[in-house]
Design an enzyme around this catalytic site. Structure first.
Site, mmCIF file in Angstrom:
data_model
loop_
_atom_site.group_PDB
_atom_site.id
_atom_site.type_symbol
_atom_site.label_atom_id
_atom_site.label_comp_id
_atom_site.label_asym_id
_atom_site.label_seq_id
_atom_site.Cartn_x
_atom_site.Cartn_y
_atom_site.Cartn_z
ATOM 1 N N LYS A 34 0.861 -1.187 0.000
ATOM 2 C CA LYS A 34 0.000 0.000 0.000
ATOM 3 C C LYS A 34 0.893 1.232 0.000
ATOM 4 C CE LYS A 34 -3.187 2.607 3.021
ATOM 5 N NZ LYS A 34 -4.034 2.605 4.226
ATOM 6 N N ASP A 49 -2.481 10.185 3.270
ATOM 7 C CA ASP A 49 -3.873 9.795 3.500
ATOM 8 C C ASP A 49 -4.547 10.839 4.374
ATOM 9 O OD1 ASP A 49 -6.290 8.578 3.888
ATOM 10 O OD2 ASP A 49 -5.532 6.955 5.178
ATOM 11 N N LYS A 78 -10.010 12.900 7.959
ATOM 12 C CA LYS A 78 -9.485 12.536 9.275
ATOM 13 C C LYS A 78 -9.454 13.771 10.168
ATOM 14 C CE LYS A 78 -6.212 8.901 7.933
ATOM 15 N NZ LYS A 78 -6.816 7.783 8.666
ATOM 16 N N ASP A 91 1.662 6.437 5.518
ATOM 17 C CA ASP A 91 0.720 5.486 4.921
ATOM 18 C C ASP A 91 1.300 4.832 3.656
ATOM 19 O OD1 ASP A 91 -1.661 4.250 5.537
ATOM 20 O OD2 ASP A 91 -2.894 5.573 4.299
ATOM 21 N N ASP A 100 -12.055 7.019 3.899
ATOM 22 C CA ASP A 100 -10.815 6.819 4.649
ATOM 23 C C ASP A 100 -10.409 5.335 4.661
ATOM 24 O OD1 ASP A 100 -8.604 7.514 6.090
ATOM 25 O OD2 ASP A 100 -9.654 7.762 8.007
ATOM 26 N N GLU A 127 -9.428 3.644 2.274
ATOM 27 C CA GLU A 127 -8.965 3.717 0.881
ATOM 28 C C GLU A 127 -7.904 2.673 0.549
ATOM 29 O OE1 GLU A 127 -7.599 5.341 3.279
ATOM 30 O OE2 GLU A 127 -5.504 4.917 2.833
ATOM 31 N N ARG A 182 -7.634 -0.476 1.198
ATOM 32 C CA ARG A 182 -8.161 -1.743 0.670
ATOM 33 C C ARG A 182 -8.616 -1.587 -0.778
ATOM 34 N NH1 ARG A 182 -12.422 -2.089 5.471
ATOM 35 N NH2 ARG A 182 -10.744 -0.925 6.470
HETATM 36 N N1 BES Z 1 -4.120 4.680 6.901
HETATM 37 C C1 BES Z 1 -5.206 4.388 7.733
HETATM 38 C C2 BES Z 1 -4.890 3.396 8.844
HETATM 39 C C3 BES Z 1 -3.916 3.829 9.897
HETATM 40 C C4 BES Z 1 -4.361 4.384 11.084
HETATM 41 C C5 BES Z 1 -2.560 3.636 9.727
HETATM 42 C C6 BES Z 1 -3.442 4.745 12.054
HETATM 43 C C7 BES Z 1 -1.659 4.014 10.702
HETATM 44 C C8 BES Z 1 -2.098 4.552 11.869
HETATM 45 C C9 BES Z 1 -6.354 3.797 6.917
HETATM 46 O O1 BES Z 1 -6.448 4.207 5.609
HETATM 47 C C10 BES Z 1 -7.621 4.211 7.621
HETATM 48 O O2 BES Z 1 -7.839 5.370 7.753
HETATM 49 N N2 BES Z 1 -8.401 3.248 8.044
HETATM 50 C C11 BES Z 1 -9.606 3.520 8.743
HETATM 51 C C12 BES Z 1 -10.609 2.475 8.337
HETATM 52 C C13 BES Z 1 -12.004 2.768 8.789
HETATM 53 C C14 BES Z 1 -12.551 3.968 8.077
HETATM 54 C C15 BES Z 1 -12.855 1.556 8.506
HETATM 55 C C16 BES Z 1 -9.321 3.435 10.245
HETATM 56 O O3 BES Z 1 -8.516 2.603 10.655
HETATM 57 O O4 BES Z 1 -9.890 4.218 10.993
HETATM 58 ZN ZN ZN Z 2 -4.635 4.764 4.693
HETATM 59 ZN ZN ZN Z 3 -7.522 6.037 5.317
#
Ligand code: BES
Ligand code: ZN
Ligand code: ZN
Length: 483
Positions: free
Chosen positions: A244, A249, A256, A267, A326, A328, A330
Site C-alpha cells: 500500500k 492519507d 481525518k 501510509d 478513509d 482507501e 483496501r
Molecule cells: N491509513 C489508515 C490506517 C492507519 C491508522 C494507519 C493509524 C496508521 C495509523 C487507513 O487508511 C484508515 O484510515 N483506516 C480507517 C478504516 C475505517 C474507516 C474503517 C481506520 O482505521 O480508521
Molecule cells: Zn490509509
Molecule cells: Zn484512510
C-alpha cells in the site's frame, strides 16, 4: 558504518573504544575490567555506561539471543555517538549459531545508528565510523572467518534495505509523491537481475483498476502502479509482495481529524517495505523470483473526489459500495492484488498500514498477520520472530465474513460492526483472492509499528521499516525448506 573483521584477539585490537557485554550481571568474564567502578555505579539490568577513563562501554544483556544482541549494539552506538571516538571494537558473543549472532550485532549497529536529517539545517554527524569485530568469542568458540564475513555483510544489507524503507517513509508528502516512489523503484532496478515497470493512469484505466483510480481522483499528483521484478537464474519459487503506497492519507471526504492526519505520510509504509524487500532479496542473491507491486497514490479532497455512496467497479469485476473514503487502502490493494495474481505467485503477501483497529487490537509494537490459511499465518508468525519484528496472527470466522455485506453492491468498503476492524479489512481483501491462491496469501497489517512516535528498542522517532526484515526471514525460511 564500516566493519572490519579481524582474525585478532579482542584485547589486541587497537580501537578508540571497547564494547563489552555484561551478561546477566556476571562481572566475572575477563573482558569485564572495571568491576569495582561498575559496582559503585550500581550497574544492573538495562544499564549502559561509557567509562571515559578506560574508554569502555559496558552494556547489560539478558541473554545472547539475536534480538538481545541487536539491542546491545544499538545501545552501545548511542553511548558513543556523541563522543570523539572514531572507532570501537567488539568481540563475538555467540549463541545458537555463529552466523546469526554476528549478523545480529551488525544489524543493531546499523538500525540503531540510522538518522534522518534531510530537513535539519544543522547536521551533527557522529564521529564513530569504524567497528572492529574480533573473531574471538567470549567462550573461545570458533566461528569460521568466511562465515563471519558473510554474516557481517548480510547484516549490513538487511539493515540498509530496512533503512532505505525508513527514508522513503520519513520524506514529506510534498517531496515524495507517487512519481518519486517510481523513481526510487528505478534506482533499485539498477541492481543485477532487477527490472522495473512503471504504469500511469492510462494503464490503470485500460486494466479497469477503478477502485485504485477512485482513490487518486482528488489528488494533484498522478498515481503510479510500480512493478519491480528480481529474477535470478534458476529461481525456485515466485513470491509476490504487494504494498500500500498512500503517499498521503487525508481520509478523503471522510476527512481525518487533524491529530490523526499527522504522521499519515507513513501510509506509504507497505510500499516502502516492498521496495526494501526487493532491494534486500537482490543484494542477498536469494534464489527466488521476487516481485514487488506497489499502488502509489494520495487520498485527498476536492470537487472531483470519490464519495461515500459511490459504487466502484474493481478490476476483478466485484462492485464495491464506498461508505467511508478513509478506508482507501483496501481499494488500492484489491486492484493490485488482482493484478498480482495474473503472475501466478507461489506466495502472495501484501503489506499495508491498513487499519487503526489493528493498533487498537495489538498495540503499537506489533503487526497483524491475516489471511485465510491459518497454518500459513502460524508459520509466518514463527519465522517472523527470528527477524526481531513483533507479529501476531489474527484469525477470521464466518460471522465476521458477513460484516462487509452491502445493500447496493457486492461488498462494502467498511464493516457494519465497530469491532474487529483489522480482521474485517482482511476479509474485504480476501474477496479479491482467487480460489487457487487462497492458501498462498497473507495480509500483513503494519499500521502499529510502521511509524514510531516514542522511540523503543533500536527504533528511533519516525519510520521503522516494518515488514522488510520479517519478509526476508520468510524468504530465508523458504530457502531452507526447499533444500
Ligand atoms: N491509513 C489508515 C490506517 C492507519 C491508522 C494507519 C493509524 C496508521 C495509523 C487507513 O487508511 C484508515 O484510515 N483506516 C480507517 C478504516 C475505517 C474507516 C474503517 C481506520 O482505521 O480508521
Ligand atoms: Zn490509509
Ligand atoms: Zn484512510
Amino acid at each position: 558504518m564500516k566493519y572490519i573483521v579481524k582474525k585478532t584477539k579482542f584485547e589486541e585490537i587497537e580501537a578508540d573504544a571497547s564494547i563489552v557485554l555484561v551478561i546477566k550481571q556476571n562481572f566475572k568474564h575477563e573482558w569485564v575490567k572495571d568491576r569495582k567502578t561498575l559496582k559503585n555505579l550500581n550497574f544492573k539490568d538495562e544499564s549502559v555506561v561509557f567509562l571515559s577513563e578506560s574508554m569502555r562501554v559496558y552494556v547489560s544483556c539478558e541473554s545472547l539471543e539475536a534480538e538481545e544482541l541487536r539491542l546491545v549494539t544499538s545501545k552501545a552506538y548511542n553511548a558513543l555517538k556523541n563522543t570523539n571516538c572514531k572507532s570501537a571494537k567488539i568481540g563475538l558473543y555467540l549463541d545458537e549459531c555463529g552466523y546469526v549472532s554476528a549478523k545480529s550485532l551488525v544489524e543493531g549497529f546499523e538500525l540503531g545508528s540510522y538518522e534522518f536529517s534531510r530537513y535539519k539545517t544543522k547536521k551533527n554527524p557522529s564521529k564513530l565510523k569504524t567497528i572492529y569485530i574480533s573473531n574471538e568469542d567470549i567462550n573461545k568458540k570458533e566461528i569460521d572467518f568466511k562465515t563471519l564475513k558473510k554474516a557481517v555483510n548480510d547484516g549490513k544489507i538487511l539493515a540498509s534495505s530496512t533503512n532505505l524503507a525508513k527514508t522513503v517513509i520519513n520524506t514529506t508528502p510534498e517531496d515524495f509523491t507517487p512519481i518519486e516512489m517510481a523513481q526510487e523503484a528505478k534506482e533499485i532496478a539498477k541492481l543485477e537481475n532487477v527490472t522495473c515497470k512503471i504504469y500511469d493512469e492510462k494503464f490503470l484505466k485500460k486494466e479497469s483498476m477503478n477502485a485504485f483510480l477512485a482513490v487518486n481522483r482528488a489528488s494533484v499528483h498522478p498515481p503510479r502502479l510500480i512493478h519491480l521484478t528480481y529474477k535470478p537464474k534458476n529461481a525456485k519459487k515466485r513470491v509476490i509482495f504487494v504494498g500500500k503506497g498512500l503517499t498521503y492519507d487525508s481520509g478523503g471526504l471522510s476527512l481525518k481529524p487533524s491529530s490523526s492526519m499527522e504522521t499519515m505520510k507513513s501510509d506509504k509504509s507497505g510500499a516502502a517495505a516492498v521496495l526494501g524487500i526487493v532491494d534486500a532479496a537482490a543484494r542477498l542473491n536469494l534464489p527466488f523470483e521476487v516481485h514487488g507491486i506497489i499502488g502509489a497514490t494520495e487520498n485527498m479532497i476536492g470537487g472531483n473526489a470519490y464519495k461515500p455512496d459511490d459504487v466502484l467497479y474493481s478490476r476483478s469485476g466485484t462492485t464495491i459500495e464506498v461508505k467511508n473514503t478513509d478506508a482507501e487502502g483496501r481499494l488500492v490493494l484489491c486492484d493490485c492484488l488482482d493484478y498480482a495474481q495474473d503472475f501466478k505467485p507461489d506466495y502472495l503477501i501484501d503489506l499495508a498500514t491498513l487499519t487503526g483497529a489493528c493498533v487498537v487490537a495489538l498495540g503499537e509494537y506489533t503487526s497483524g498477520i491475516l489471511g485465510i490459511n491459518e497454518k500459513l499465518q502460524q508459520e509466518f508468525y514463527e519465522v517472523s520472530k527470528r527477524s526481531g519484528e513483533l507479529t501476531t496472527p489474527l484469525y477470521s470466522n464466518r460471522y465476521l465474513d458477513k460484516a462487509i455485506k452491502s445493500e447496493v453492491a457486492d461488498i462494502c468498503n467498511i464493516s457494519n460492526t465497530r469491532y474487529g476492524g483489522a480482521i474485517t479489512a482482511g476479509v474485504f481483501l480476501s474477496k479479491f483472492i482467487k480460489p487457487k491462491y487462497k492458501n498462498k496469501w497473507l495480509h500483513l497489517d503494519i499500521a502499529g509499528p510502521a511509524f514510531i512516535e516514542k522511540s523503543w528498542g533500536y527504533n528511533q522517532y519516525g519510520a521503522s521499516g516494518a515488514g522488510v526484515r520479517m519478509c526476508i526471514s520468510w524468504l530465508r525460511h523458504l530457502q531452507f525448506k526447499e533444500s
